[in-house]
Design an enzyme around this catalytic site. Sequence first.
Site, PDB file in Angstrom:
ATOM      1  N   ARG A 190       0.799  -1.219   0.000  1.00 20.03           N
ATOM      2  CA  ARG A 190       0.000   0.000   0.000  1.00 20.03           C
ATOM      3  C   ARG A 190       0.840   1.282   0.000  1.00 20.03           C
ATOM      4  O   ARG A 190       0.516   2.267  -0.651  1.00 20.03           O
ATOM      5  CB  ARG A 190      -0.916  -0.020   1.225  1.00 20.03           C
ATOM      6  CG  ARG A 190      -1.917   1.126   1.285  1.00 20.03           C
ATOM      7  CD  ARG A 190      -2.787   0.998   2.529  1.00 20.03           C
ATOM      8  NE  ARG A 190      -3.864   1.976   2.546  1.00 20.03           N
ATOM      9  CZ  ARG A 190      -5.052   1.821   1.996  1.00 20.03           C
ATOM     10  NH1 ARG A 190      -5.320   0.691   1.358  1.00 20.03           N
ATOM     11  NH2 ARG A 190      -5.975   2.767   2.064  1.00 20.03           N
ATOM     12  N   HIS A 205      -5.405  20.690  30.924  1.00 16.49           N
ATOM     13  CA  HIS A 205      -6.281  19.635  31.452  1.00 16.49           C
ATOM     14  C   HIS A 205      -7.610  19.616  30.704  1.00 16.49           C
ATOM     15  O   HIS A 205      -8.636  19.200  31.256  1.00 16.49           O
ATOM     16  CB  HIS A 205      -6.519  19.814  32.957  1.00 16.49           C
ATOM     17  CG  HIS A 205      -5.277  19.979  33.757  1.00 16.49           C
ATOM     18  ND1 HIS A 205      -4.464  18.919  34.096  1.00 16.49           N
ATOM     19  CD2 HIS A 205      -4.674  21.094  34.241  1.00 16.49           C
ATOM     20  CE1 HIS A 205      -3.425  19.357  34.775  1.00 16.49           C
ATOM     21  NE2 HIS A 205      -3.525  20.680  34.869  1.00 16.49           N
ATOM     22  N   SER A 249     -16.732   8.868   4.871  1.00 11.75           N
ATOM     23  CA  SER A 249     -17.462   7.798   5.547  1.00 11.75           C
ATOM     24  C   SER A 249     -18.332   7.085   4.528  1.00 11.75           C
ATOM     25  O   SER A 249     -18.867   7.712   3.612  1.00 11.75           O
ATOM     26  CB  SER A 249     -18.338   8.377   6.669  1.00 11.75           C
ATOM     27  OG  SER A 249     -19.251   7.407   7.133  1.00 11.75           O
ATOM     28  N   LYS A 307     -18.725  13.947   6.157  1.00  9.84           N
ATOM     29  CA  LYS A 307     -17.490  13.873   6.940  1.00  9.84           C
ATOM     30  C   LYS A 307     -16.229  14.126   6.118  1.00  9.84           C
ATOM     31  O   LYS A 307     -16.074  13.631   5.005  1.00  9.84           O
ATOM     32  CB  LYS A 307     -17.377  12.508   7.624  1.00  9.84           C
ATOM     33  CG  LYS A 307     -18.459  12.258   8.661  1.00  9.84           C
ATOM     34  CD  LYS A 307     -18.221  10.952   9.386  1.00  9.84           C
ATOM     35  CE  LYS A 307     -17.035  11.061  10.324  1.00  9.84           C
ATOM     36  NZ  LYS A 307     -16.781   9.803  11.036  1.00  9.84           N
ATOM     37  N   ASN A 365      -3.133   8.573  10.395  1.00 13.16           N
ATOM     38  CA  ASN A 365      -2.169   7.705   9.721  1.00 13.16           C
ATOM     39  C   ASN A 365      -0.764   7.968  10.246  1.00 13.16           C
ATOM     40  O   ASN A 365       0.007   7.031  10.514  1.00 13.16           O
ATOM     41  CB  ASN A 365      -2.232   7.948   8.213  1.00 13.16           C
ATOM     42  CG  ASN A 365      -1.310   7.046   7.427  1.00 13.16           C
ATOM     43  OD1 ASN A 365      -0.102   7.248   7.410  1.00 13.16           O
ATOM     44  ND2 ASN A 365      -1.863   6.058   6.755  1.00 13.16           N
TER      45      ASN A 365
END
Length: 468
Positions: A20, A177, A301, A307, A315
């Site tokens: 790939r 935080h 998606s 999306k 990745n």
Amino acid sequence: MVGNMNISSQLNAISPLDGRYSSYIDVLRPLLSEAAFMSHRVEVEIAWLINLADENLPGLKSFSSQSKAELNSLVKNFSLEDAEKKKNIEKITNHDVKAVEYWLKDKIINSGNKELIDAVEFIHFSCTSEDINNVSYALMLSRTRDNVILPAIKKLTDKIANIAELYSSQPMLSRTHGQPASPTTVGKELANVVVRLHNATEKIKDVVILAKLNGATGNYNAHVATYPNVDWKLLTKTIIKKLGLTQNTHTTQIEPHDWIAELFDSISRVNTIILDLDRDIWGYISLGYFKQLPKEGEIGSSTMPHKINPIDFENSEGNIGLANSLLRHMSDKLPVSRWQRDLTDSTVMRNIGVAIGYCIISWESCLRGLNKLSINKESIEHDLNNSWEVLAEPIQTVMRRYGIEKPYEQLKELTRGKKINKDDLYAFVAKLNIPTEAKEYLLSLEPRSYVGLAEKLALDTNEARRIK
């Protein structure tokens, strides 16, 4: 099960590096593939032979310019066909370095050059296999560092620096935080990464690449037995220096690989910094601070058409995990060898290209993701305008300056765990018994303007870089 398997097809590769992601690591094949390892071994064997001959040892006279050129052409013109021939010899010898020696002898004998033919038994003279291997790996990693690793990291660092400069003045709510904290600028947060990467890259550059040519257990035993009057330490130091490397004077059969551990630790630190960036950018995209430019034809998606996923940063993060697991294993394993040597390092070293390959993929993925980013000012400004509580810090600090009793506690009572607005803070400040100019300053503050020296820091990363 797929029938009629074509082994040469990338779709049948076991490793994604040769499947790939193969196009990403093509740059590594001339440097870290098995064929590259063979060609580097040939280079080292020939450098050893030529330099020995230059010493005019009894039984081995210096070669003519023509003979040297013929030998060096074997390195320059080493081909895949040569590698395959060498591999066929190895099938018989079951010893890869000895196969290189036999391949070289065959080349020289068939060349018809009497001067070289007379010297053929000085190929691999007094060498252990590790003399050839360790110098080959040193050359391979030196060239990979200088020609691939450092340029790739610089390219990524330069991109981050460009974005930092572009957005140096764009205010942004900080989060410590995960909670709203003193504002910063987009550029300043990216400038932090630039400085970290610069300092970590300097560590990679600083690694001294070592090599040895001192025989079976590091004592020049065979060398001295054959030519006791030669200064072997000086001669091997000179040869190693000509190759652009530094001599390790004290070794066992193997060069102990401490420098490789140092190099891989340094690369791992760069990776960790990039992973930290990947996760932060992923989070900012989730908050809506960054938008991703859509790519024509790309699908985010299989069921949700809207999306645009931060897949490049994901990745990059995933491949950094693979890279660092290998690099750190090698850093721990390679310097450890039983007595004067065992073979456990040999099989591990063959995976250097795998570790660096995952690095290249992760860096390219991060860079690709950065190239798709643009800031979403509306989202950033919305969060700033709804986080007036962050001004509790400057208000209580100014109150300290003018001797107001318990300033921290007063602001804590006003703001902790509460959502307050501009009017709440202004009403509090208006009642303070402080000089008019101080009160006017506090009343002029907004979350977007409370950024300290962030813009200046974003534009000036040089002074923060490690001084050599």
